[in-house]
Design a protein around this motif. Structure first.
Motif, PDB file in Angstrom:
ATOM      1  N   ARG A 125       0.806  -1.225   0.000  1.00 23.68           N
ATOM      2  CA  ARG A 125       0.000   0.000   0.000  1.00 23.68           C
ATOM      3  C   ARG A 125       0.835   1.269   0.000  1.00 23.68           C
ATOM      4  O   ARG A 125       0.297   2.369  -0.075  1.00 23.68           O
ATOM      5  N   HIS A 126       2.138   1.124   0.096  1.00 21.43           N
ATOM      6  CA  HIS A 126       3.019   2.293   0.183  1.00 21.43           C
ATOM      7  C   HIS A 126       3.598   2.597  -1.195  1.00 21.43           C
ATOM      8  O   HIS A 126       4.079   1.697  -1.890  1.00 21.43           O
ATOM      9  N   PRO A 127       3.607   3.850  -1.638  1.00 22.54           N
ATOM     10  CA  PRO A 127       4.065   4.181  -2.995  1.00 22.54           C
ATOM     11  C   PRO A 127       5.542   3.944  -3.254  1.00 22.54           C
ATOM     12  O   PRO A 127       5.982   4.036  -4.401  1.00 22.54           O
ATOM     13  N   ALA A 128       6.308   3.636  -2.233  1.00 29.11           N
ATOM     14  CA  ALA A 128       7.735   3.381  -2.447  1.00 29.11           C
ATOM     15  C   ALA A 128       8.013   1.966  -2.951  1.00 29.11           C
ATOM     16  O   ALA A 128       9.137   1.656  -3.330  1.00 29.11           O
ATOM     17  N   PHE A 129       6.974   1.108  -2.969  1.00 29.81           N
ATOM     18  CA  PHE A 129       7.171  -0.304  -3.286  1.00 29.81           C
ATOM     19  C   PHE A 129       6.290  -0.717  -4.469  1.00 29.81           C
ATOM     20  O   PHE A 129       5.402   0.024  -4.879  1.00 29.81           O
ATOM     21  N   PRO A 130       6.504  -1.920  -5.029  1.00 30.44           N
ATOM     22  CA  PRO A 130       5.671  -2.394  -6.143  1.00 30.44           C
ATOM     23  C   PRO A 130       4.188  -2.485  -5.779  1.00 30.44           C
ATOM     24  O   PRO A 130       3.819  -2.505  -4.600  1.00 30.44           O
ATOM     25  N   LYS A 131       3.352  -2.602  -6.808  1.00 26.53           N
ATOM     26  CA  LYS A 131       1.906  -2.539  -6.623  1.00 26.53           C
ATOM     27  C   LYS A 131       1.229  -3.901  -6.467  1.00 26.53           C
ATOM     28  O   LYS A 131       0.013  -3.970  -6.323  1.00 26.53           O
ATOM     29  N   THR A 132       1.982  -4.980  -6.548  1.00 25.49           N
ATOM     30  CA  THR A 132       1.400  -6.312  -6.409  1.00 25.49           C
ATOM     31  C   THR A 132       2.069  -7.048  -5.260  1.00 25.49           C
ATOM     32  O   THR A 132       3.201  -6.738  -4.879  1.00 25.49           O
ATOM     33  N   VAL A 133       1.372  -8.045  -4.725  1.00 28.46           N
ATOM     34  CA  VAL A 133       1.929  -8.843  -3.627  1.00 28.46           C
ATOM     35  C   VAL A 133       3.218  -9.525  -4.079  1.00 28.46           C
ATOM     36  O   VAL A 133       4.256  -9.450  -3.409  1.00 28.46           O
ATOM     37  N   CYS A 134       3.156 -10.208  -5.228  1.00 28.40           N
ATOM     38  CA  CYS A 134       4.348 -10.907  -5.714  1.00 28.40           C
ATOM     39  C   CYS A 134       5.459  -9.928  -6.070  1.00 28.40           C
ATOM     40  O   CYS A 134       6.640 -10.225  -5.876  1.00 28.40           O
ATOM     41  N   GLY A 135       5.087  -8.762  -6.576  1.00 27.49           N
ATOM     42  CA  GLY A 135       6.088  -7.750  -6.885  1.00 27.49           C
ATOM     43  C   GLY A 135       6.816  -7.271  -5.655  1.00 27.49           C
ATOM     44  O   GLY A 135       8.037  -7.047  -5.684  1.00 27.49           O
ATOM     45  N   VAL A 136       6.097  -7.117  -4.549  1.00 25.29           N
ATOM     46  CA  VAL A 136       6.715  -6.704  -3.286  1.00 25.29           C
ATOM     47  C   VAL A 136       7.650  -7.792  -2.771  1.00 25.29           C
ATOM     48  O   VAL A 136       8.804  -7.535  -2.417  1.00 25.29           O
ATOM     49  N   VAL A 137       7.164  -9.022  -2.727  1.00 20.97           N
ATOM     50  CA  VAL A 137       7.954 -10.116  -2.153  1.00 20.97           C
ATOM     51  C   VAL A 137       9.221 -10.367  -2.955  1.00 20.97           C
ATOM     52  O   VAL A 137      10.300 -10.590  -2.395  1.00 20.97           O
ATOM     53  N   PHE A 138       9.126 -10.314  -4.280  1.00 16.73           N
ATOM     54  CA  PHE A 138      10.265 -10.662  -5.123  1.00 16.73           C
ATOM     55  C   PHE A 138      10.948  -9.441  -5.705  1.00 16.73           C
ATOM     56  O   PHE A 138      11.667  -9.542  -6.705  1.00 16.73           O
ATOM     57  N   PRO A 225      -0.500   6.694   8.791  1.00 15.78           N
ATOM     58  CA  PRO A 225      -1.531   5.978   8.027  1.00 15.78           C
ATOM     59  C   PRO A 225      -1.880   6.636   6.697  1.00 15.78           C
ATOM     60  O   PRO A 225      -2.225   5.942   5.733  1.00 15.78           O
ATOM     61  N   ALA A 226      -1.786   7.959   6.617  1.00 14.93           N
ATOM     62  CA  ALA A 226      -2.146   8.653   5.375  1.00 14.93           C
ATOM     63  C   ALA A 226      -1.266   8.264   4.200  1.00 14.93           C
ATOM     64  O   ALA A 226      -1.676   8.377   3.039  1.00 14.93           O
ATOM     65  N   ALA A 227      -0.060   7.797   4.475  1.00 20.87           N
ATOM     66  CA  ALA A 227       0.860   7.444   3.392  1.00 20.87           C
ATOM     67  C   ALA A 227       0.559   6.067   2.796  1.00 20.87           C
ATOM     68  O   ALA A 227       1.059   5.734   1.720  1.00 20.87           O
ATOM     69  N   PHE A 228      -0.266   5.277   3.469  1.00 19.43           N
ATOM     70  CA  PHE A 228      -0.508   3.892   3.050  1.00 19.43           C
ATOM     71  C   PHE A 228      -1.854   3.766   2.338  1.00 19.43           C
ATOM     72  O   PHE A 228      -2.686   2.939   2.705  1.00 19.43           O
ATOM     73  N   ARG A 229      -2.071   4.595   1.333  1.00 23.71           N
ATOM     74  CA  ARG A 229      -3.357   4.607   0.638  1.00 23.71           C
ATOM     75  C   ARG A 229      -3.193   4.490  -0.872  1.00 23.71           C
ATOM     76  O   ARG A 229      -4.073   4.848  -1.636  1.00 23.71           O
ATOM     77  N   ARG A 230      -2.064   3.971  -1.314  1.00 29.31           N
ATOM     78  CA  ARG A 230      -1.809   3.802  -2.744  1.00 29.31           C
ATOM     79  C   ARG A 230      -2.745   2.727  -3.319  1.00 29.31           C
ATOM     80  O   ARG A 230      -3.002   1.680  -2.705  1.00 29.31           O
ATOM     81  N   THR A 231      -3.295   2.972  -4.505  1.00 32.56           N
ATOM     82  CA  THR A 231      -4.123   1.980  -5.179  1.00 32.56           C
ATOM     83  C   THR A 231      -3.239   0.843  -5.664  1.00 32.56           C
ATOM     84  O   THR A 231      -2.232   1.067  -6.339  1.00 32.56           O
ATOM     85  N   VAL A 232      -3.616  -0.385  -5.328  1.00 32.01           N
ATOM     86  CA  VAL A 232      -2.792  -1.546  -5.678  1.00 32.01           C
ATOM     87  C   VAL A 232      -3.345  -2.212  -6.930  1.00 32.01           C
ATOM     88  O   VAL A 232      -4.433  -1.891  -7.410  1.00 32.01           O
ATOM     89  N   SER A 233      -2.596  -3.160  -7.456  1.00 29.50           N
ATOM     90  CA  SER A 233      -2.995  -3.898  -8.654  1.00 29.50           C
ATOM     91  C   SER A 233      -3.206  -5.372  -8.300  1.00 29.50           C
ATOM     92  O   SER A 233      -2.488  -5.930  -7.464  1.00 29.50           O
ATOM     93  N   SER A 234      -4.196  -5.992  -8.950  1.00 29.89           N
ATOM     94  CA  SER A 234      -4.434  -7.428  -8.774  1.00 29.89           C
ATOM     95  C   SER A 234      -3.795  -8.256  -9.885  1.00 29.89           C
ATOM     96  O   SER A 234      -3.951  -9.477  -9.909  1.00 29.89           O
ATOM     97  N   ASP A 235      -3.088  -7.612 -10.782  1.00 25.33           N
ATOM     98  CA  ASP A 235      -2.463  -8.316 -11.901  1.00 25.33           C
ATOM     99  C   ASP A 235      -1.165  -8.956 -11.435  1.00 25.33           C
ATOM    100  O   ASP A 235      -0.061  -8.518 -11.774  1.00 25.33           O
ATOM    101  N   GLU A 236      -1.293  -9.996 -10.642  1.00 29.46           N
ATOM    102  CA  GLU A 236      -0.137 -10.644 -10.027  1.00 29.46           C
ATOM    103  C   GLU A 236       0.732 -11.338 -11.071  1.00 29.46           C
ATOM    104  O   GLU A 236       0.239 -12.107 -11.889  1.00 29.46           O
TER     105      GLU A 236
END
Length: 407
Positions: A125-138, A225-236
C-alpha cells in the motif's frame, strides 16, 4: 532531523541518565563503526528503497547496538484491513507469494509469519514499493545483493517446506488477504534480525520486537496511516522461482511461454485466458481459442505453444462458448474440440488430431474419436415400461399373438 537520528545511536554518551531508563548504552567502539543514516524524505518526496546492506558489526555487537535503539514513542496505530480484489488465478498467485515470504522469513512460526505478511501488505500500500503482492515479495530478485527479502536471491528456494507447513503458511496468507490484521507491527515496512544492523535501521522508527526480529516504519509523514493509501494492482505476475513449489506459478509460467511463442506462430490464434489448470494433474497443458486461420496451420501453432517441453498437450476450440472455464471439461466441450496436439517424447508419442466433422480429413489417424454427448431425460417425463410380472400367473408355453405384449 539528521542530528536527531544520529543522536539515537550516541545519546547514551550525552545523557546516560535518560538512556538508562530506556535502553542500555552503546559502547563507543561499537558506535564508531556505524555509518550514519541518510536524511528522512519529506512528504512530497517518495523515500528510496535501498538494497539491504549491513553495518560491519559482529553478531554480539549488533545485538548490543540494536538494544540501544529505543522504541518510538507516541501512537502506533494498526494497519487497515486489506482485502484482495482479483480473480481466482490472481488470488492464488498472491497467496503463494505471501505464503513463501511467511515461511522462508519466519519458518513454521505462526506469530512470526503474521508479522512478515503484515509488512508485505504494508509495503503493497506504500508508494515506495511495487503494486502487487508478488512484486513486493520478489522485488530485486534478479540481483544477488539487491533483493528486499533475502530468500528470493540467496538460494533458499531450493529448500521446500513440508506439505503441512506449507499449508499452514498459506492459511496465514489467505486470512491476511481476506482482511486479517496483525496489529502489533502497525505500519512497519522494514524488519531485521537482532544480530545484524542494516544501514537504514537507525533512520527509521523502531516499532516492535517479535522473537529475534525488530520492526520499523518510515520516520515522518511516510510512516503515518495517510501514506498507506496507494491503489494496488491485482495483476499478479508469474514468479518462475516459485514454480517447483506453487502449481499456479508453474502453470502460469507455461502459459506465458505459450503466449510468447504463439505471437510468432501463424496468425489467427489466441491463447485462452483461463487455460491454466484446465487438466488436473497435467501442468504441461494449454487450451487455446482458434480464431480463424487455416486448419493446416494448427499443428505449427501447437508446437510453437508447447515449445521445447518434452511432454505437452495442446487443446483448441474455434467456438469461444465451448472453451473450458473451470478445472474439467464437460462431455459437450470434449465433443466440440476442434484440434488437439499430444507430445510425450519419453513414450515416443506425437499426434495431431482434428475434429473431422468441422475439418474433414483424409488419411488414417487424423480424426478425433467421435464423442457421444449423453442426453438427459427431462425430469417428470413419462417412462414407458412393459407390464410387470404378476405372482401366481402361469405363463403360456405356446406362441402369443403379435399384438400381445411380451411378458
Amino acid at each position: 532531523m539528521r542530528a536527531i537520528l544520529a543522536g539515537i545511536a550516541t545519546s547514551a554518551l550525552v545523557a546516560p541518565a535518560l538512556i538508562a531508563r530506556r535502553a542500555p548504552a552503546v559502547p563507543r567502539a561499537i558506535a564508531a563503526k556505524v555509518v550514519r543514516p541518510q536524511r528522512v524524505a519529506v512528504a512530497g518526496e517518495v523515500p528510496t528503497v535501498e538494497p539491504v546492506e549491513l553495518q560491519d558489526l559482529t553478531p554480539e555487537d549488533a545485538r548490543t547496538y540494536n538494544a540501544a535503539i529505543p522504541f518510538v514513542r507516541g501512537p502506533r496505530p494498526a494497519a487497515r484491513p486489506f482485502r484482495f480484489a482479483g480473480d481466482d488465478v490472481q488470488r492464488a498467485r498472491a497467496t503463494d507469494c505471501l505464503a513463501a515470504a511467511a515461511w522462508y522469513e519466519a519458518g513454521d512460526d505462526p506469530v512470526g509469519q503474521q508479522a512478515v505478511v503484515q509488512v508485505v501488505l504494508n509495503r503493497l500500500r506504500h508508494p515506495a514499493f511495487p503494486k502487487t503482492v508478488c512484486g513486493v515479495v520478489f522485488q530485486g530478485q534478479e540481483r544477488a545483493t539487491g533483493c528486499q527479502f533475502t530468500f528470493t536471491c540467496d538460494g533458499a528456494l531450493t529448500r521446500h517446506p513440508s506439505e503441512p507447513a506449507w499449508e499452514r503458511a498459506r492459511q496465514v496468507a489467505t486470512k491476511a488477504l481476506n482482511g486479517a490484521v496483525f496489529a502489533k507491527v502497525g505500519h512497519a515496512t522494514h524488519y531485521h534480525t537482532d544480530w545484524v544492523v542494516p544501514y537504514w535501521s537507525a533512520s527509521l522508527d523502531k516499532l516492535a520486537e517479535i522473537h529475534t526480529h525488530l520492526f520499523f516504519r518510515w520516520t515522518g509523514w511516510w510512516g503515518t496511516p495517510a501514506a498507506f493509501r496507494r491503489t494496488v494492482s491485482s495483476d499478479e505476475p508469474v514468479i518462475a522461482l516459485l514454480g517447483t513449489l506453487s502449481p499456479v506459478h508453474r502453470l502460469g509460467g507455461a502459459l506465458e511461454e505459450a503466449t510468447t511463442a504463439i505471437a510468432a506462430a501463424p496468425p489467427g490464434v489466441t491463447v485462452a485466458p483461463l487455460a491454466t489448470g484446465m487438466v488436473p494433474g497435467e501442468p504441461d497443458s494449454v487450451t487455446a481459442l482458434l480464431t480463424g486461420g487455416a486448419a493446416d496451420t494448427y499443428p505449427a501453432t501447437a508446437k510453437a505453444a508447447c515449445g521445447p517441453r518434452p511432454k505437452c498437450k495442446f487443446l483448441g476450440w474455434t467456438d469461444r462458448a465451448m472453451l473450458p472455464r473451470g478445472t474439467a471439461m464437460t462431455p459437450e466441450q470434449m465433443a466440440n474440440m476442434s484440434f488437439s496436439y499430444l507430445r510425450d517424447q519419453n513414450a515416443g508419442l506425437e499426434r495431431e488430431l482434428w475434429n473431422c466433422r468441422e475439418f474433414p480429413r483424409t488419411g488414417p489417424g487424423l480424426c478425433m474419436r467421435r464423442q457421444v454427448v449423453p442426453v438427459a431425460v427431462p425430469t417428470g417425463a413419462p417412462v414407458l415400461r412393459g407390464p410387470a410380472d404378476l405372482d401366481g400367473v402361469r405363463r403360456r408355453d405356446e406362441p402369443v399373438a403379435a399384438t400381445t405384449p411380451a411378458s
